[in-house]
Enzyme design. Structure first.
Site, PDB file in Angstrom:
ATOM      1  N   LYS A 197       0.867  -1.195   0.000  1.00  0.00           N
ATOM      2  CA  LYS A 197       0.000   0.000   0.000  1.00  0.00           C
ATOM      3  C   LYS A 197       0.889   1.225   0.000  1.00  0.00           C
ATOM      4  O   LYS A 197       1.701   1.438   0.894  1.00  0.00           O
ATOM      5  CB  LYS A 197      -0.899   0.044   1.234  1.00  0.00           C
ATOM      6  CG  LYS A 197      -1.903   1.189   1.102  1.00  0.00           C
ATOM      7  CD  LYS A 197      -2.586   1.562   2.389  1.00  0.00           C
ATOM      8  CE  LYS A 197      -1.877   2.612   3.181  1.00  0.00           C
ATOM      9  NZ  LYS A 197      -1.750   3.931   2.549  1.00  0.00           N
ATOM     10  N   GLU A 213       9.695  -0.260  11.128  1.00  0.00           N
ATOM     11  CA  GLU A 213      10.649   0.851  10.945  1.00  0.00           C
ATOM     12  C   GLU A 213       9.901   2.121  11.314  1.00  0.00           C
ATOM     13  O   GLU A 213       9.115   2.640  10.519  1.00  0.00           O
ATOM     14  CB  GLU A 213      11.117   0.920   9.486  1.00  0.00           C
ATOM     15  CG  GLU A 213      11.936  -0.274   9.034  1.00  0.00           C
ATOM     16  CD  GLU A 213      13.362  -0.271   9.565  1.00  0.00           C
ATOM     17  OE1 GLU A 213      13.762   0.697  10.244  1.00  0.00           O
ATOM     18  OE2 GLU A 213      14.065  -1.249   9.294  1.00  0.00           O
ATOM     19  N   CYS A 260      13.298  10.033   8.664  1.00  0.00           N
ATOM     20  CA  CYS A 260      13.191   9.382   9.977  1.00  0.00           C
ATOM     21  C   CYS A 260      14.519   9.421  10.697  1.00  0.00           C
ATOM     22  O   CYS A 260      14.577   9.512  11.909  1.00  0.00           O
ATOM     23  CB  CYS A 260      12.708   7.955   9.813  1.00  0.00           C
ATOM     24  SG  CYS A 260      13.691   7.044   8.648  1.00  0.00           S
ATOM     25  N   GLU A 306       9.314  13.794  17.706  1.00  0.00           N
ATOM     26  CA  GLU A 306       9.698  13.925  16.301  1.00  0.00           C
ATOM     27  C   GLU A 306       8.959  15.111  15.677  1.00  0.00           C
ATOM     28  O   GLU A 306       7.745  15.211  15.792  1.00  0.00           O
ATOM     29  CB  GLU A 306       9.307  12.624  15.590  1.00  0.00           C
ATOM     30  CG  GLU A 306       9.932  12.455  14.251  1.00  0.00           C
ATOM     31  CD  GLU A 306       9.593  11.105  13.644  1.00  0.00           C
ATOM     32  OE1 GLU A 306       8.459  10.618  13.822  1.00  0.00           O
ATOM     33  OE2 GLU A 306      10.463  10.541  12.965  1.00  0.00           O
TER      34      GLU A 306
HETATM   35  P1  NAD Z   1       1.954   7.217   9.175  1.00  0.00           P
HETATM   36  O1  NAD Z   1       2.166   6.203  10.239  1.00  0.00           O
HETATM   37  O2  NAD Z   1       0.905   8.238   9.376  1.00  0.00           O
HETATM   38  O3  NAD Z   1       1.625   6.536   7.784  1.00  0.00           O
HETATM   39  C1  NAD Z   1       2.474   5.547   7.233  1.00  0.00           C
HETATM   40  C2  NAD Z   1       1.645   4.638   6.371  1.00  0.00           C
HETATM   41  O4  NAD Z   1       0.742   3.929   7.211  1.00  0.00           O
HETATM   42  C3  NAD Z   1       0.803   5.361   5.323  1.00  0.00           C
HETATM   43  O5  NAD Z   1       0.818   4.614   4.122  1.00  0.00           O
HETATM   44  C4  NAD Z   1      -0.596   5.336   5.947  1.00  0.00           C
HETATM   45  O6  NAD Z   1      -1.627   5.344   5.004  1.00  0.00           O
HETATM   46  C5  NAD Z   1      -0.564   4.012   6.674  1.00  0.00           C
HETATM   47  N1  NAD Z   1      -1.534   3.897   7.759  1.00  0.00           N
HETATM   48  C6  NAD Z   1      -2.041   4.891   8.538  1.00  0.00           C
HETATM   49  N2  NAD Z   1      -2.934   4.383   9.407  1.00  0.00           N
HETATM   50  C7  NAD Z   1      -2.977   3.050   9.187  1.00  0.00           C
HETATM   51  C8  NAD Z   1      -3.708   1.991   9.768  1.00  0.00           C
HETATM   52  N3  NAD Z   1      -4.596   2.197  10.749  1.00  0.00           N
HETATM   53  N4  NAD Z   1      -3.499   0.730   9.310  1.00  0.00           N
HETATM   54  C9  NAD Z   1      -2.600   0.508   8.331  1.00  0.00           C
HETATM   55  N5  NAD Z   1      -1.916   1.474   7.715  1.00  0.00           N
HETATM   56  C10 NAD Z   1      -2.082   2.738   8.142  1.00  0.00           C
HETATM   57  O7  NAD Z   1       3.382   7.866   8.924  1.00  0.00           O
HETATM   58  P2  NAD Z   1       3.729   9.035   7.902  1.00  0.00           P
HETATM   59  O8  NAD Z   1       3.242  10.287   8.509  1.00  0.00           O
HETATM   60  O9  NAD Z   1       3.302   8.653   6.532  1.00  0.00           O
HETATM   61  O10 NAD Z   1       5.328   8.972   7.903  1.00  0.00           O
HETATM   62  C11 NAD Z   1       6.093   9.626   8.828  1.00  0.00           C
HETATM   63  C12 NAD Z   1       6.580   8.666   9.903  1.00  0.00           C
HETATM   64  O11 NAD Z   1       7.283   7.579   9.296  1.00  0.00           O
HETATM   65  C13 NAD Z   1       7.576   9.321  10.811  1.00  0.00           C
HETATM   66  O12 NAD Z   1       7.330   8.934  12.143  1.00  0.00           O
HETATM   67  C14 NAD Z   1       8.915   8.745  10.329  1.00  0.00           C
HETATM   68  O13 NAD Z   1       9.932   8.769  11.281  1.00  0.00           O
HETATM   69  C15 NAD Z   1       8.535   7.376   9.932  1.00  0.00           C
HETATM   70  N6  NAD Z   1       9.512   6.820   8.979  1.00  0.00           N
HETATM   71  C16 NAD Z   1      10.352   5.809   9.407  1.00  0.00           C
HETATM   72  C17 NAD Z   1      11.320   5.301   8.544  1.00  0.00           C
HETATM   73  C18 NAD Z   1      12.253   4.211   8.974  1.00  0.00           C
HETATM   74  O14 NAD Z   1      12.843   3.549   8.108  1.00  0.00           O
HETATM   75  N7  NAD Z   1      12.425   3.962  10.272  1.00  0.00           N
HETATM   76  C19 NAD Z   1      11.425   5.803   7.244  1.00  0.00           C
HETATM   77  C20 NAD Z   1      10.553   6.814   6.861  1.00  0.00           C
HETATM   78  C21 NAD Z   1       9.591   7.314   7.736  1.00  0.00           C
END
Ligand code: NAD
Length: 490
Positions: free
Chosen positions: A179, A254, A288, A384
């Site tokens: 997704k 992650e 991140c 963050e």
């Molecule tokens: P998010 O958790 O809001 O969304 C991430 C993904 O999860 C999106 O595709 C979203 O649609 C999906 N999602 C949201 N709610 C969900 C649910 N209930 N069930 C299943 N999927 C769901 O995060 P974001 O705002 O898109 O990204 C930023 C975050 O990601 C930051 O905290 C960042 O640190 C982290 N991040 C981590 C890494 C890593 O490798 N550790 C890399 C990039 C980003």
């Protein structure tokens, strides 16, 4: 180069480009202009069902698993070749729907291609073990794929993050339903296109876009999913882990970070300032592993703040398409959140020596911001921000610096700046982080394992270690004789 992109993007399920089952769409915005850019098919539970069924059929057919691993690797090299051929097209899509510069978008495309060559090259090197049990037995292990891998990707580096998990899954003969992020999905469709052109079996890779609470939640709780790879926020990660617990699914998590770099008195100051700028301002701080805290000796605070402020004020803020240094953040919601965190930090006593909130222009822009007078317990130093905002905190003794660096819930990355190798080794060993950078933030690459400690998650992406998240060890023990020390018929 034309700056036009396709206006409607479909999901890729079972080897075909398709509309959402209910015909719904999501409007994607250009974050640099805050104007609508394109529409994508909005996947819901019915589309997830269809994609998981396709991935299951493909997995059960054993088409990927039965292939000689070197041939699976060669197929992945083909995916990489097609990604590279499409690099300019990908760069434009990533620039317009994500906000990156064209160079940044192209680097994404080339990095994504490299994930397929790197893991394609490892496909024939993942070996089992022979375990000696004496002459009457043959015993060995098989690294077995899990089955259908559900993968959920965030918006900050959607293409690279998708490529790294799809490549690991294919190298190990798992099938994938991915997704893409609803705020910035376009570049991930090129993985589907490259797989299609390379002749990847139907159903092996399915890519769809939908909202998290709807499409994402349906995917992670689907009864026929065997494995979950999630990259995103801590809060969503916790939700997914609860869903996974129901079915005891293995997960790679992650999550976020609040990473700190410690400056020592003997550090090369040019290196510190350049690394600090790269560590917090790349991709407008939406990284991140960003270096969002700098821990500096108390008596060097004034000098370091001056130099950081000068650096921040020298950066251009504007659309990525014109090659600016500080590109937009992804959405109005993110810009509001970052602006509010900056305002709260000032209220709490932090001093913005550069920037301090939203930039005064159309689109979702935040000024490059440096906060001094930050204490380790302030929210700006604990949570963050996910924007171009650096907090500078001071220390007097080394132990204090280490305890500040380790003093958040997160443990993704950490770093230090010193010319003394003994100090580097001693401190690196004491930092609670999955990756430690010495004298250069982001030192490392696709080859180096990456992932968190503490609430930054578990499992590793990148490097050879990542493949171990995609296989489970099966042991086969065979009694080969009736006894008698292995003599035929004995
Ligand atoms: P998010 O958790 O809001 O969304 C991430 C993904 O999860 C999106 O595709 C979203 O649609 C999906 N999602 C949201 N709610 C969900 C649910 N209930 N069930 C299943 N999927 C769901 O995060 P974001 O705002 O898109 O990204 C930023 C975050 O990601 C930051 O905290 C960042 O640190 C982290 N991040 C981590 C890494 C890593 O490798 N550790 C890399 C990039 C980003």
């Amino acid at each position: 180069m034309s700056q036009e992109i396709k206006k409607y993007w479909q999901n890729y399920i079972d080897g075909e480009w398709v509309d959402a089952a209910d015909g719904e769409r999501i409007v994607i915005e250009n974050p640099a202009t805050a104007e609508p850019l394109a529409e994508v098919a909005r996947a819901g539970a019915a589309d997830v069902d269809r994609a998981v069924a396709a991935a299951r059929r493909c997995f059960n057919s054993r088409e990927l698993y039965n292939m000689r691993p070197t041939n699976r690797g060669a197929l992945m090299f083909e995916i990489a070749r097609h990604m590279t051929e499409m690099a300019d097209e990908i760069a434009l899509a990533e620039c317009l729907d994500n906000g990156k510069t064209l160079t940044g978008g192209k680097n994404e495309a080339l990095a994504a291609a490299r994930y397929f060559t790197y893991y394609g090259g490892l496909a024939d090197k993942l070996e089992g073990r022979m375990i000696p049990l004496g002459a009457d037995y043959v015993d060995y292990t098989i690294p077995s794929p899990f089955g259908v891998s559900a993968q959920i990707v965030p918006w900050n580096f959607p293409l690279q993050i998708a490529a790294r998990s799809v490549a690991c899954a294919l190298a190990t003969a798992n099938t994938v339903v991915l997704k893409s992020p609803e705020l910035s999905p376009l570049s991930t469709y090129f993985i589907a296109e490259a797989c299609h052109r390379a002749g990847v079996p139907k159903g092996a890779v399915n890519i769809l876009c939908g909202y998290g609470h709807d499409c994402g939640a349906s995917l992670v709780s689907h009864a026929d999913v065997d494995h979950i790879v999630f990259t995103g926020s801590l809060k969503t990660g916790q939700f997914i882990l609860r869903a996974a617990a129901e079915r005891v699914l293995p997960c790679v998590m992650e999550l976020g970070g609040k990473s700190a770099g410690i400056v020592f008195k003997d550090a090369n100051m040019d290196q510190v300032i350049n690394s600090a700028a790269a560590g917090i301002f790349s991709n407008a701080g939406q990284v991140c592993s960003a270096q969002s805290r700098l821990v500096v000796p108390k008596n060097m605070e004034a000098e370091i703040l001056d130099r950081l402020a000068a650096k921040a004020n020298s950066l251009s803020v504007g659309p990525g398409i014109y090659g600016n240094d500080i590109t937009p953040v992804i959405s109005a919601g993110q810009a509001d959140k970052i602006h509010a965190m900056c305002a709260a930090a000032s209220q709490a006593g932090a001093e913005a020596v550069a920037g301090g909130g939203r930039a005064d222009r159309t689109g979702h822009f935040i000024q490059p911001t440096i906060f001094g007078s930050v204490t380790p317990d302030m929210t700006i130093a604990q949570e963050e921000v996910f924007g171009p905002v650096l907090s500078v905190v001071t220390y007097e003794e080394v132990e204090e610096a280490i305890s500040i660096a380790n003093g958040t819930d997160y443990g993704l990355c950490a770093g230090l700046y010193t010319k003394d190798l003994a100090t580097a080794h001693w401190v690196a060993d004491r930092l609670d982080a999955g990756q430690v950078f010495v004298n250069e933030w982001f030192a490392g690459g696709i080859e180096t394992p990456f992932g968190g400690m503490k609430r930054s998650g578990y499992g590793r992406e990148k490097g050879q270690e990542a493949l171990l998240n995609y296989v489970q060890t099966k042991n086969v023990g065979i009694r080969i004789t009736d006894g008698g020390g292995g003599r035929p018929g004995g």
